[in-house]
Design a protein around this motif. Structure first.
Motif, mmCIF file in Angstrom:
data_model
loop_
_atom_site.group_PDB
_atom_site.id
_atom_site.type_symbol
_atom_site.label_atom_id
_atom_site.label_comp_id
_atom_site.label_asym_id
_atom_site.label_seq_id
_atom_site.Cartn_x
_atom_site.Cartn_y
_atom_site.Cartn_z
ATOM 1 N N ALA A 25 105.734 -15.275 41.763
ATOM 2 C CA ALA A 25 106.384 -16.578 41.725
ATOM 3 C C ALA A 25 107.870 -16.497 42.045
ATOM 4 O O ALA A 25 108.564 -15.615 41.580
ATOM 5 N N MET A 26 108.308 -17.434 42.864
ATOM 6 C CA MET A 26 109.723 -17.585 43.190
ATOM 7 C C MET A 26 110.090 -19.045 43.042
ATOM 8 O O MET A 26 109.247 -19.920 43.156
ATOM 9 N N THR A 27 111.348 -19.277 42.827
ATOM 10 C CA THR A 27 111.870 -20.633 42.806
ATOM 11 C C THR A 27 112.729 -20.817 44.045
ATOM 12 O O THR A 27 113.636 -20.034 44.283
ATOM 13 N N THR A 56 104.307 -19.128 48.417
ATOM 14 C CA THR A 56 103.003 -18.724 47.912
ATOM 15 C C THR A 56 102.629 -19.551 46.690
ATOM 16 O O THR A 56 103.488 -20.108 46.007
ATOM 17 N N ALA A 57 101.327 -19.623 46.439
ATOM 18 C CA ALA A 57 100.840 -20.330 45.255
ATOM 19 C C ALA A 57 101.505 -19.723 44.026
ATOM 20 O O ALA A 57 101.573 -18.508 43.879
ATOM 21 N N GLY A 58 102.025 -20.563 43.168
ATOM 22 C CA GLY A 58 102.756 -20.136 41.983
ATOM 23 C C GLY A 58 104.257 -20.320 42.135
ATOM 24 O O GLY A 58 104.983 -20.369 41.146
ATOM 25 N N ASP A 59 104.745 -20.416 43.364
ATOM 26 C CA ASP A 59 106.169 -20.666 43.594
ATOM 27 C C ASP A 59 106.510 -22.085 43.161
ATOM 28 O O ASP A 59 105.645 -22.939 43.004
ATOM 29 N N LYS A 60 107.818 -22.327 42.999
ATOM 30 C CA LYS A 60 108.302 -23.663 42.668
ATOM 31 C C LYS A 60 109.334 -24.089 43.691
ATOM 32 O O LYS A 60 110.141 -23.279 44.144
ATOM 33 N N LEU A 61 109.287 -25.361 44.034
ATOM 34 C CA LEU A 61 110.305 -25.974 44.875
ATOM 35 C C LEU A 61 111.170 -26.833 43.964
ATOM 36 O O LEU A 61 110.652 -27.633 43.179
ATOM 37 N N VAL A 62 112.480 -26.677 44.087
ATOM 38 C CA VAL A 62 113.406 -27.503 43.324
ATOM 39 C C VAL A 62 114.145 -28.393 44.318
ATOM 40 O O VAL A 62 114.832 -27.898 45.215
ATOM 41 N N PHE A 63 113.978 -29.686 44.164
ATOM 42 C CA PHE A 63 114.656 -30.662 45.002
ATOM 43 C C PHE A 63 115.850 -31.182 44.211
ATOM 44 O O PHE A 63 115.680 -31.885 43.215
ATOM 45 N N LEU A 64 117.057 -30.823 44.636
ATOM 46 C CA LEU A 64 118.274 -31.252 43.951
ATOM 47 C C LEU A 64 118.739 -32.572 44.552
ATOM 48 O O LEU A 64 119.146 -32.635 45.711
ATOM 49 N N PHE A 65 118.669 -33.634 43.756
ATOM 50 C CA PHE A 65 119.150 -34.940 44.203
ATOM 51 C C PHE A 65 119.550 -35.767 42.995
ATOM 52 O O PHE A 65 119.172 -35.473 41.864
ATOM 53 N N ILE A 98 111.116 -30.737 40.208
ATOM 54 C CA ILE A 98 110.535 -29.397 40.363
ATOM 55 C C ILE A 98 109.056 -29.565 40.683
ATOM 56 O O ILE A 98 108.318 -30.212 39.942
ATOM 57 N N PHE A 99 108.667 -28.997 41.806
ATOM 58 C CA PHE A 99 107.284 -29.084 42.258
ATOM 59 C C PHE A 99 106.701 -27.693 42.271
ATOM 60 O O PHE A 99 107.226 -26.798 42.926
ATOM 61 N N GLU A 100 105.605 -27.478 41.528
ATOM 62 C CA GLU A 100 104.942 -26.176 41.528
ATOM 63 C C GLU A 100 103.860 -26.156 42.603
ATOM 64 O O GLU A 100 103.018 -27.044 42.664
ATOM 65 N N LEU A 101 103.926 -25.133 43.439
ATOM 66 C CA LEU A 101 102.938 -24.960 44.502
ATOM 67 C C LEU A 101 101.718 -24.281 43.889
ATOM 68 O O LEU A 101 101.725 -23.089 43.641
ATOM 69 N N THR A 102 100.679 -25.055 43.640
ATOM 70 C CA THR A 102 99.523 -24.520 42.911
ATOM 71 C C THR A 102 98.404 -24.037 43.812
ATOM 72 O O THR A 102 97.533 -23.308 43.354
ATOM 73 N N LYS A 103 98.405 -24.467 45.073
ATOM 74 C CA LYS A 103 97.301 -24.054 45.939
ATOM 75 C C LYS A 103 97.801 -23.819 47.361
ATOM 76 O O LYS A 103 98.770 -24.421 47.806
ATOM 77 N N PRO A 104 97.119 -22.928 48.071
ATOM 78 C CA PRO A 104 97.497 -22.665 49.460
ATOM 79 C C PRO A 104 97.212 -23.872 50.350
ATOM 80 O O PRO A 104 96.405 -24.730 50.007
ATOM 81 N N GLN A 122 115.230 -36.184 56.411
ATOM 82 C CA GLN A 122 115.038 -35.805 55.010
ATOM 83 C C GLN A 122 113.545 -35.723 54.724
ATOM 84 O O GLN A 122 112.953 -36.562 54.054
ATOM 85 N N LYS A 123 112.955 -34.665 55.294
ATOM 86 C CA LYS A 123 111.539 -34.394 55.111
ATOM 87 C C LYS A 123 111.313 -32.907 55.287
ATOM 88 O O LYS A 123 112.079 -32.229 55.970
ATOM 89 N N LEU A 124 110.268 -32.427 54.651
ATOM 90 C CA LEU A 124 109.990 -30.992 54.626
ATOM 91 C C LEU A 124 108.495 -30.766 54.699
ATOM 92 O O LEU A 124 107.734 -31.393 53.962
#
Length: 180
Positions: A25-27, A56-65, A98-104, A122-124
Motif C-alpha cells: 500500500a502507498m498513499t 495497486t489495489a490497497g493504495d490510497k489516493l488523496v485529493f487535496l481540495f 481519501i479514496f482507497e483503491l480496492t480492486k484492479p 481537472q480529471k484523472l
C-alpha cells in the motif's frame, strides 16, 4: 557468549526470511503539491502526473481540495470522456478526500462542480494493478520499496530484515576481531 551469538544468528536468520515481505500500500497525493484544482496551463496535468506512477489495489489516493470549491466524482469512462455525471459511482464533497483503491481495473475521477473544471483538465484516469504485481521483491537486506516515480523517503520502508542484516554483519565483524 555462545548463547548471545546463537540468539543473534537466530534473529538475523528470521530477519532475512522476513525481508522477503513486500509492502503493497502507498498513499498518492493527487497532483503532488499542486493538489486537486483546475490546472492553470496544462490541460493534461493530472494525466502527466499519473503516467509514471504504479497504482495497486490497497493504495490510497488523496485529493487535496477546499470543501465547497471542488469535489471528486468517481465516474464511468463515458462520463470521464464527456465530462458528464450520468454514471456516478461515488462523490466526495469534503476535502481532503481519501479514496482507497480496492480492486484492479480502470478508475476515472472528475471535478463535478462545473463542466468547466472537468473540461479544463481537472480529471484523472488511472489503471490499478493487482496488489501483488508492483513490488520489487524486497531488495538488499530487506529494504522494501514500491515502484513509483516519487523519490521521497516516505516511499521506502525499512523492514526488520534491514536491522537483522546489519546485526549479522556486525556479528561477523565481532567474530573476526575477537575470535580469529
Amino acid at each position: 557468549m555462545a548463547k548471545l551469538q546463537l540468539c543473534l544468528i537466530l534473529f538475523a536468520t528470521i530477519g532475512c526470511f522476513l525481508s522477503g515481505l513486500q509492502v503493497r500500500a502507498m498513499t498518492h497525493i493527487v497532483g503532488g503539491s499542486y493538489g486537486w484544482r483546475l490546472p492553470s496551463a496544462n490541460i493534461s496535468f493530472y494525466q502527466d502526473w499519473a503516467r509514471p506512477r504504479n497504482f495497486t489495489a490497497g493504495d490510497k489516493l488523496v485529493f487535496l481540495f477546499t470543501t465547497g470549491l471542488h469535489n471528486v466524482v468517481e465516474v464511468k469512462k463515458e462520463d470521464y470522456d464527456e465530462c458528464t455525471q450520468k454514471h456516478v459511482i461515488k462523490t466526495y464533497t469534503n476535502g481532503p478526500a481519501i479514496f482507497e483503491l480496492t480492486k484492479p481495473g480502470d478508475h476515472f475521477f472528475i471535478c463535478g462542480l462545473s463542466n468547466q473544471f472537468c473540461n479544463g483538465g481537472q480529471k484523472l484516469s488511472i489503471r490499478v494493478m493487482n496488489g501483488d504485481t508492483s513490488s520489487d521483491g524486497g531488495g538488499l537486506f530487506g529494504i522494501i520499496t514500491k515502484s513509483s516515480s516519487s523519490s521521497s523517503s516516505a516511499d521506502s520502508i525499512y523492514s526488520l530484515g534491514m536491522l537483522s542484516g546489519l546485526l549479522l554483519a556486525l556479528m561477523m565483524i565481532i567474530n573476526i576481531i575477537f575470535f580469529i
